[in-house]
Motif scaffolding. Sequence first.
Motif, PDB file in Angstrom:
ATOM      1  N   VAL A 116       0.844  -1.203   0.000  1.00  0.00           N
ATOM      2  CA  VAL A 116       0.000   0.000   0.000  1.00  0.00           C
ATOM      3  C   VAL A 116       0.877   1.250   0.000  1.00  0.00           C
ATOM      4  N   VAL A 117       1.918   1.242   0.837  1.00  0.00           N
ATOM      5  CA  VAL A 117       2.847   2.373   0.890  1.00  0.00           C
ATOM      6  C   VAL A 117       3.567   2.519  -0.442  1.00  0.00           C
ATOM      7  N   LEU A 118       3.964   1.380  -1.044  1.00  0.00           N
ATOM      8  CA  LEU A 118       4.662   1.421  -2.329  1.00  0.00           C
ATOM      9  C   LEU A 118       3.760   1.997  -3.417  1.00  0.00           C
ATOM     10  N   LEU A 119       2.504   1.563  -3.447  1.00  0.00           N
ATOM     11  CA  LEU A 119       1.541   2.090  -4.421  1.00  0.00           C
ATOM     12  C   LEU A 119       1.408   3.598  -4.286  1.00  0.00           C
ATOM     13  N   ALA A 120       1.234   4.054  -3.046  1.00  0.00           N
ATOM     14  CA  ALA A 120       1.065   5.492  -2.795  1.00  0.00           C
ATOM     15  C   ALA A 120       2.326   6.269  -3.156  1.00  0.00           C
ATOM     16  N   ALA A 121       3.488   5.738  -2.762  1.00  0.00           N
ATOM     17  CA  ALA A 121       4.747   6.447  -2.986  1.00  0.00           C
ATOM     18  C   ALA A 121       5.072   6.567  -4.474  1.00  0.00           C
ATOM     19  N   VAL A 122       4.875   5.497  -5.222  1.00  0.00           N
ATOM     20  CA  VAL A 122       5.161   5.534  -6.665  1.00  0.00           C
ATOM     21  C   VAL A 122       4.204   6.506  -7.360  1.00  0.00           C
ATOM     22  N   ASN A 123       2.920   6.410  -7.033  1.00  0.00           N
ATOM     23  CA  ASN A 123       1.940   7.306  -7.654  1.00  0.00           C
ATOM     24  C   ASN A 123       2.268   8.774  -7.386  1.00  0.00           C
ATOM     25  N   ILE A 124       2.603   9.067  -6.135  1.00  0.00           N
ATOM     26  CA  ILE A 124       2.900  10.451  -5.758  1.00  0.00           C
ATOM     27  C   ILE A 124       4.152  10.963  -6.460  1.00  0.00           C
ATOM     28  N   THR A 125       5.213  10.179  -6.410  1.00  0.00           N
ATOM     29  CA  THR A 125       6.501  10.615  -6.972  1.00  0.00           C
ATOM     30  C   THR A 125       6.397  10.884  -8.469  1.00  0.00           C
ATOM     31  N   VAL A 126       5.852   9.917  -9.199  1.00  0.00           N
ATOM     32  CA  VAL A 126       5.753  10.063 -10.658  1.00  0.00           C
ATOM     33  C   VAL A 126       4.824  11.224 -11.017  1.00  0.00           C
ATOM     34  N   THR A 127       3.685  11.322 -10.323  1.00  0.00           N
ATOM     35  CA  THR A 127       2.699  12.360 -10.649  1.00  0.00           C
ATOM     36  C   THR A 127       3.242  13.760 -10.404  1.00  0.00           C
ATOM     37  N   ILE A 128       3.959  13.959  -9.317  1.00  0.00           N
ATOM     38  CA  ILE A 128       4.524  15.282  -9.032  1.00  0.00           C
ATOM     39  C   ILE A 128       5.456  15.718 -10.163  1.00  0.00           C
ATOM     40  N   PHE A 129       6.340  14.821 -10.577  1.00  0.00           N
ATOM     41  CA  PHE A 129       7.292  15.185 -11.634  1.00  0.00           C
ATOM     42  C   PHE A 129       6.584  15.386 -12.978  1.00  0.00           C
ATOM     43  N   VAL A 130       5.597  14.542 -13.282  1.00  0.00           N
ATOM     44  CA  VAL A 130       4.878  14.656 -14.562  1.00  0.00           C
ATOM     45  C   VAL A 130       4.081  15.961 -14.626  1.00  0.00           C
ATOM     46  N   VAL A 131       3.272  16.230 -13.606  1.00  0.00           N
ATOM     47  CA  VAL A 131       2.438  17.440 -13.622  1.00  0.00           C
ATOM     48  C   VAL A 131       3.303  18.694 -13.574  1.00  0.00           C
ATOM     49  N   TYR A 132       4.318  18.687 -12.727  1.00  0.00           N
ATOM     50  CA  TYR A 132       5.209  19.858 -12.648  1.00  0.00           C
ATOM     51  C   TYR A 132       5.889  20.095 -13.997  1.00  0.00           C
ATOM     52  N   GLY A 133       6.402  19.016 -14.616  1.00  0.00           N
ATOM     53  CA  GLY A 133       7.070  19.152 -15.905  1.00  0.00           C
ATOM     54  C   GLY A 133       6.127  19.656 -16.989  1.00  0.00           C
ATOM     55  N   LEU A 134       4.911  19.120 -17.032  1.00  0.00           N
ATOM     56  CA  LEU A 134       3.930  19.554 -18.031  1.00  0.00           C
ATOM     57  C   LEU A 134       3.546  21.021 -17.820  1.00  0.00           C
ATOM     58  N   ALA A 135       3.345  21.400 -16.569  1.00  0.00           N
ATOM     59  CA  ALA A 135       2.975  22.785 -16.268  1.00  0.00           C
ATOM     60  C   ALA A 135       4.079  23.753 -16.686  1.00  0.00           C
ATOM     61  N   ARG A 136       5.313  23.397 -16.435  1.00  0.00           N
ATOM     62  CA  ARG A 136       6.428  24.253 -16.824  1.00  0.00           C
ATOM     63  C   ARG A 136       6.543  24.351 -18.343  1.00  0.00           C
ATOM     64  N   LEU A 137       6.265  23.232 -19.040  1.00  0.00           N
ATOM     65  CA  LEU A 137       6.269  23.255 -20.506  1.00  0.00           C
ATOM     66  C   LEU A 137       5.203  24.195 -21.045  1.00  0.00           C
ATOM     67  N   LEU A 138       4.092  24.302 -20.293  1.00  0.00           N
ATOM     68  CA  LEU A 138       3.000  25.186 -20.687  1.00  0.00           C
ATOM     69  C   LEU A 138       3.209  26.617 -20.196  1.00  0.00           C
ATOM     70  N   LYS A 139       4.417  26.893 -19.675  1.00  0.00           N
ATOM     71  CA  LYS A 139       4.793  28.240 -19.217  1.00  0.00           C
ATOM     72  C   LYS A 139       4.056  28.691 -17.964  1.00  0.00           C
ATOM     73  N   VAL A 140       3.636  27.740 -17.123  1.00  0.00           N
ATOM     74  CA  VAL A 140       3.051  28.082 -15.823  1.00  0.00           C
ATOM     75  C   VAL A 140       4.214  28.367 -14.867  1.00  0.00           C
ATOM     76  N   ASP A 141       4.083  29.367 -14.002  1.00  0.00           N
ATOM     77  CA  ASP A 141       5.186  29.694 -13.095  1.00  0.00           C
ATOM     78  C   ASP A 141       5.445  28.562 -12.108  1.00  0.00           C
ATOM     79  N   ARG A 142       6.640  28.574 -11.519  1.00  0.00           N
ATOM     80  CA  ARG A 142       7.065  27.475 -10.647  1.00  0.00           C
ATOM     81  C   ARG A 142       6.110  27.261  -9.473  1.00  0.00           C
ATOM     82  N   THR A 143       5.627  28.355  -8.904  1.00  0.00           N
ATOM     83  CA  THR A 143       4.778  28.259  -7.717  1.00  0.00           C
ATOM     84  C   THR A 143       3.490  27.505  -8.009  1.00  0.00           C
ATOM     85  N   MET A 144       2.761  27.926  -9.027  1.00  0.00           N
ATOM     86  CA  MET A 144       1.502  27.275  -9.365  1.00  0.00           C
ATOM     87  C   MET A 144       1.740  25.876  -9.914  1.00  0.00           C
ATOM     88  N   SER A 145       2.848  25.678 -10.612  1.00  0.00           N
ATOM     89  CA  SER A 145       3.176  24.350 -11.134  1.00  0.00           C
ATOM     90  C   SER A 145       3.356  23.352  -9.991  1.00  0.00           C
TER      91      SER A 145
END
Length: 341
Positions: A102-131
């Motif tokens: 359960v911890v592994l499922l949560a940790a993998v989902n969180i880690t990958v999602t943070i990097f994916v969403v942050y990276g996509l937001a930055r590609l779309l020119k969203v500032d670091r804070t909101m990203s």
Amino acid sequence: MISQESAVPRRKRKTNAFILGIGLTLILSLLAKGLSLFPFLSIMGQLVLAIILGMVYRASVGVPNYIMPGVSFSNKKLLRFGIILLGMRLNLMDIAHAGPKVVLLAAVNITVTIFVVYGLARLLKVDRTMSLMTACGTAICGAAAVVAIAPLIKAKDQETAVSAATVAILGTLFTLIYVGLYPFLGLTNTGYGAFAGGTLHEVAHAIAAAAPGGKEAEDMAVIVKLTRVALLVPVSLCVGYWASRREQEKTHKSKIQIPWFVLGFLLMSAVNSLGIIPHAVTAQIINIAYILIAMAMAGLGLNVDFAFFRRNGVKPFAAGLMGSVVLAIMGFVLVHVLGFM
């Protein structure tokens, strides 16, 4: 010179205005709570509704400047108390009993999602804070994660409100999609609960989406979802360290930001795990926590106009939407790989 007689009424007026500001957020919070009891609105949840009510109130009635100190107190100080008390919802023993997968499922989902969403937001020119706020909200626990991260990165109220509302709306959308897809996913009740809890944004979303799978699915959804909530603590510490390093690069001063209120959340979780507080009292503390956080959400909404939301919310929403799709696909695969079936 100002006489003492004139100074006293002035202080009294400021105090009254301060109370009015807090009172307005309280009224909107309680109204959001009442609206969340209706069938469809229950999926949106009290926090989402509180933000929307705040925005609608500002657009329709307006918010006088003299009550804004009280509003600010709600969305900053009361928010921290709310997050601390919300720790009473988490029982660390439930997570321990659920096992490492359960911890592994949560940790993998969180880690990958943070990097994916942050990276996509930055590609779309969203500032670091909101990203970063959008990424953490999508990955961990919706609006609660956004407002927990916001003070660590010195986010403005309008930025915080837009990020929180964006993530909350996405969670509601995906909840409805999950309910529609449930008969076609081919998952057991336990597997579906793990899928919902591992990928949806708010606790309310996970419970609502898991409902078609019955109690077995709901219980698993809550355990997995609260495991993600627990991981808000290490993520907040990492964000605080990252923000401190960036600040140090700018000012050449070393100052590590420690999110004490998040540590308070963990402490309350530990107290709840000991089982020394009666269940009825715990339930009331959790209700108070949600009221305080909803007051903060209402306060954020009172700081945002719809024009700002239209200008600044589209790109974070797009990044969160794509990230949520990635999270859903990855979560579905992990449910199979980790044997939740």
